[in-house]
Design an enzyme around this catalytic site. Structure first.
Site, PDB file in Angstrom:
ATOM      1  N   THR A  50       0.831  -1.208   0.000  1.00 10.21           N
ATOM      2  CA  THR A  50       0.000   0.000   0.000  1.00 10.21           C
ATOM      3  C   THR A  50       0.860   1.251   0.000  1.00 10.21           C
ATOM      4  OG1 THR A  50      -1.790  -1.174   1.116  1.00 10.21           O
ATOM      5  CG2 THR A  50      -1.856   1.223   1.209  1.00 10.21           C
ATOM      6  N   CYS A  51       1.920   1.239   0.779  1.00  9.15           N
ATOM      7  CA  CYS A  51       2.815   2.400   0.856  1.00  9.15           C
ATOM      8  C   CYS A  51       3.449   2.694  -0.503  1.00  9.15           C
ATOM      9  CB  CYS A  51       3.922   2.163   1.882  1.00  9.15           C
ATOM     10  SG  CYS A  51       3.334   1.742   3.528  1.00  9.15           S
ATOM     11  N   SER A  52       3.932   1.652  -1.159  1.00 10.99           N
ATOM     12  CA  SER A  52       4.684   1.798  -2.407  1.00 10.99           C
ATOM     13  C   SER A  52       3.819   2.019  -3.636  1.00 10.99           C
ATOM     14  CB  SER A  52       5.543   0.554  -2.646  1.00 10.99           C
ATOM     15  OG  SER A  52       6.536   0.459  -1.678  1.00 10.99           O
TER      16      SER A  52
END
Length: 162
Positions: A50-52
């Site tokens: 999700t972050c990337s």
């Protein structure tokens, strides 16, 4: 410790990053945020899905819009070491405005009251996902996610707060 909230003064802390000459630097959060409007994006971990793929790319893609609305700095913080943050930043060659900063021991994350215990799944102490809008060290918006959510800490939510 209660999580950082609207109207709080941003706590001081030191984070690490590699500068343009590839030298490891320690930087004071207050030196980056005093006297200007900043967005601080906190993520559970570099290279995580999700972050990337969603969270950080939104801030990179809309950095110019944020800048046009008076944002002086966009800071991405994660409980990772500076070498990992440097490698992660390189995966975004189009990035010109988001600074990737390491909080390797989670001390700044703790000062914000935003630590996330993921020891049960082998990830140790991490940061909750969040986005803060800060103006001259005063928190104007504190979009703090619960659990693994990604709904209120997006760049679009920060743009609404501007």
């Amino acid at each position: 410790m209660a999580p950082v909230a609207v109207a709080d003064t941003l706590p001081e802390g030191t984070l690490a990053h590699f500068d343009e000459q590839d030298q490891l630097q320690q930087v004071s959060v207050h030196s980056l945020a005093a006297g200007k409007k900043v967005v601080i994006v906190g993520v559970p971990g570099a290279f995580t899905p999700t972050c990337s793929l969603k969270h950080v790319p939104g801030f990179i893609e809309k950095a110019e819009v944020l800048k046009s609305k008076g944002v002086g700095e966009i800071l991405c913080i994660s409980v990772n070491d500076p070498f990992v943050m440097k490698a992660w930043a390189k995966t975004y060659p189009e990035n010109k405005h988001v600074k990737f900063l390491a909080d390797g021991s989670a001390s700044y994350t703790h000062a914000l009251g935003l630590e996330l215990d993921l020891k049960d799944i082998g990830l140790g102490t991490r940061s909750r996902r969040f986005a803060l809008l800060v103006d001259d060290l005063k928190v104007k918006a504190a979009n703090l996610e619960e659990g693994g959510e990604f709904s209120i800490s997006s760049v679009d939510e920060i743009l609404k707060a501007l």
